[in-house]
Design an enzyme around this catalytic site. Structure first.
Site, PDB file in Angstrom:
ATOM      1  CG  HIS A   1     -19.219 -13.502  13.801  1.00 56.80           C
ATOM      2  ND1 HIS A   1     -17.666 -13.915  13.518  1.00 56.80           N
ATOM      3  CD2 HIS A   1     -19.339 -12.580  12.978  1.00 56.80           C
ATOM      4  CE1 HIS A   1     -17.052 -13.246  12.420  1.00 56.80           C
ATOM      5  NE2 HIS A   1     -18.069 -12.141  12.046  1.00 56.80           N
TER       6      HIS A   1
ATOM      7  CG  ASP B   1     -19.641 -13.054   8.807  1.00 58.02           C
ATOM      8  OD1 ASP B   1     -19.519 -12.091   9.565  1.00 58.02           O
ATOM      9  OD2 ASP B   1     -18.675 -13.294   8.231  1.00 58.02           O
ATOM     10  CG  ASP B   2     -21.796 -10.001   7.029  1.00 60.81           C
ATOM     11  OD1 ASP B   2     -22.133  -9.031   7.393  1.00 60.81           O
ATOM     12  OD2 ASP B   2     -20.668 -10.444   6.927  1.00 60.81           O
TER      13      ASP B   2
ATOM     14  CG  HIS C   1     -14.276  -9.684  12.486  1.00 60.72           C
ATOM     15  ND1 HIS C   1     -15.232  -9.157  13.293  1.00 60.72           N
ATOM     16  CD2 HIS C   1     -15.055 -10.166  11.373  1.00 60.72           C
ATOM     17  CE1 HIS C   1     -16.489  -9.183  12.834  1.00 60.72           C
ATOM     18  NE2 HIS C   1     -16.482 -10.133  11.782  1.00 60.72           N
TER      19      HIS C   1
ATOM     20  CD  GLU D   1     -13.575 -12.644   7.437  1.00 63.58           C
ATOM     21  OE1 GLU D   1     -13.135 -11.525   7.782  1.00 63.58           O
ATOM     22  OE2 GLU D   1     -14.403 -12.725   6.728  1.00 63.58           O
TER      23      GLU D   1
ATOM     24  CG  HIS E   1     -21.005  -8.101  10.860  1.00 63.25           C
ATOM     25  ND1 HIS E   1     -20.205  -7.510  11.155  1.00 63.25           N
ATOM     26  CD2 HIS E   1     -20.522  -9.394  10.490  1.00 63.25           C
ATOM     27  CE1 HIS E   1     -19.008  -8.103  11.482  1.00 63.25           C
ATOM     28  NE2 HIS E   1     -19.315  -9.418  11.057  1.00 63.25           N
TER      29      HIS E   1
HETATM   30  N1  ADE Z   1     -18.177  -6.979   8.094  1.00 62.62           N
HETATM   31  C1  ADE Z   1     -18.960  -7.508   7.893  1.00 62.62           C
HETATM   32  N2  ADE Z   1     -18.878  -8.888   7.686  1.00 62.62           N
HETATM   33  C2  ADE Z   1     -17.649  -8.923   7.898  1.00 62.62           C
HETATM   34  C3  ADE Z   1     -16.358  -9.847   7.549  1.00 62.62           C
HETATM   35  N3  ADE Z   1     -16.654 -11.494   7.366  1.00 62.62           N
HETATM   36  N4  ADE Z   1     -15.088  -9.830   7.996  1.00 62.62           N
HETATM   37  C4  ADE Z   1     -15.006  -8.552   8.369  1.00 62.62           C
HETATM   38  N5  ADE Z   1     -15.714  -7.494   8.283  1.00 62.62           N
HETATM   39  C5  ADE Z   1     -16.951  -7.603   8.159  1.00 62.62           C
HETATM   40 ZN    ZN Z   2     -17.890 -10.862  10.756  1.00 62.48          ZN
END
Ligand code: ADE
Ligand code: ZN
Length: 330
Positions: free
Chosen positions: A14, A275-276, A194, A197, A16
């Site tokens: 996971h 994630d990011d 997703h 969350e 991005h």
């Molecule tokens: N796009 C990038 N990170 C995300 C996240 N945590 N939740 C939803 N969309 C995303």
């Molecule tokens: Zn994500």
């Protein structure tokens, strides 16, 4: 323990790729492409990284990615992350990307796929890392647009391991994308989304029922529904959990409040991800060591989490067997 965690072969499912854009690279690409940003230096970019919720993060994330224009930009972005992840002991990465966010700025599929694929091939050759590509749809956009994008991606289907669904969750339930995911299924493309969350546990149920996904991204709110927990346990549906992301976006107040221990206790198939990483305090090692600090897990727990990720990954059988054996030996 930190040294050992680094040597543990990890798969990141996971991630991005647009969320790996570090402030330094954001400014460098802005200059290369003559994109004007509201920041003069790295400190000003970092100062903007105070998020109230998912939407406030998505605003910054969307602005940051406007510096990406050419195949070279996508290549350089992914290449930088592969190198950082390699230093964290990551052996396999599944990169999600948001084609709509680039197509809407006039950046064609060709540049996106060419740049990312070249970085993936380089990582295999230079670093021995495997990878796969997940093409994600923006759930706050029309489903018709997503369907059109899926059709237009036809020349690249062979390069896509799966499709995904991301962006603003609340008010954009999975069933909005039923037709898109049915089409992907007909095309033989695996599906992930997703869910749970920021959105309620009902969105996880809907992702399973209406999108027929093989994994759930996040899924941490499943604990609100005992029947859903039983279903996820029975099927061993992988949940790609992102601990530091959940803290930064206030899904939980502190990592010690994170439901990860309860998810494991419930027998769910959990794995750890960043994630990011450029926005949420670091990559896989940052997440693994923060969990070690917060929960005091031993090696057996981390071996299990690492093996769960490899079992759930899109990779050839021989690669999977090799990584599982390396994890067991670690
Ligand atoms: N796009 C990038 N990170 C995300 C996240 N945590 N939740 C939803 N969309 C995303
Ligand atoms: Zn994500």
């Amino acid at each position: 323990m930190n040294h050992w965690l680094r040597t543990l072969p990890k798969a990141e499912l996971h991630l991005h790729i647009e969320g790996t854009l570090e402030p330094e690279q954001m400014l460098e690409l802005a200059e290369r492409n003559r994109v004007s940003l509201p920041y003069r230096n790295v400190d000003e970019v970092r100062a903007a990284y105070e998020f109230e919720d998912l939407q406030s993060f998505l605003n910054l994330y969307s602005q940051g990615m406007t510096v990406l224009h050419t195949a070279e930009d996508f290549h350089d972005l992914a290449r930088s992350y592969f190198h950082r992840a390699h230093a964290d002991g990551v052996a396999h990465i599944e990169l999600s990307f948001d084609p709509q966010a680039h197509l809407s700025r006039g950046v064609e599929f060709e540049a996106q796929f060419e740049g990312l694929n070249r970085a993936m091939r380089d990582a295999e050759r230079e670093l021995g890392m495997s990878s796969a590509l997940i093409m994600s749809f923006l759930r706050d956009q029309d489903a018709e647009q997503a369907l059109d994008v899926l059709e237009r991606a036809e020349p690249w289907y062979e390069r896509i391991a799966a499709i995904g669904l991301d962006s603003a969750e609340r008010g954009n339930p999975p069933e909005k994308f039923r037709a898109v995911f049915e089409r992907a299924r007909a095309l033989g493309l695996p599906r992930t989304a997703h869910a749970g969350e920021e959105g309620p546990s009902a969105y996880i149920t809907s992702a399973l029922d209406t999108l027929d996904v093989c994994r759930i991204d996040h899924g941490v709110r499943c604990l609100e529904d005992a029947d859903l927990v039983a279903r996820l346990r029975e099927r061993q549906t992988p949940l790609t959990v992102c601990p530091l992301s959940n803290v930064c976006l206030h899904v939980v107040d502190r990592l010690t409040d994170h439901p990860l221990p309860q998810l494991l206790e419930a027998g769910l198939n959990v794995n750890l991800n960043s994630d990011d990483p450029a926005y949420f305090g670091g990559g896989m090692m940052a997440n693994f060591s923060a969990c070690e600090q917060a929960f005091g897990w031993d090696r057996a727990v981390f071996r299990k989490l690492a093996a769960n990720a490899v079992e759930a990954a899109f990779m050839p059988a021989d690669r999977r067997a090799r990584l599982l054996s390396d994890i067991a030996d670690c």
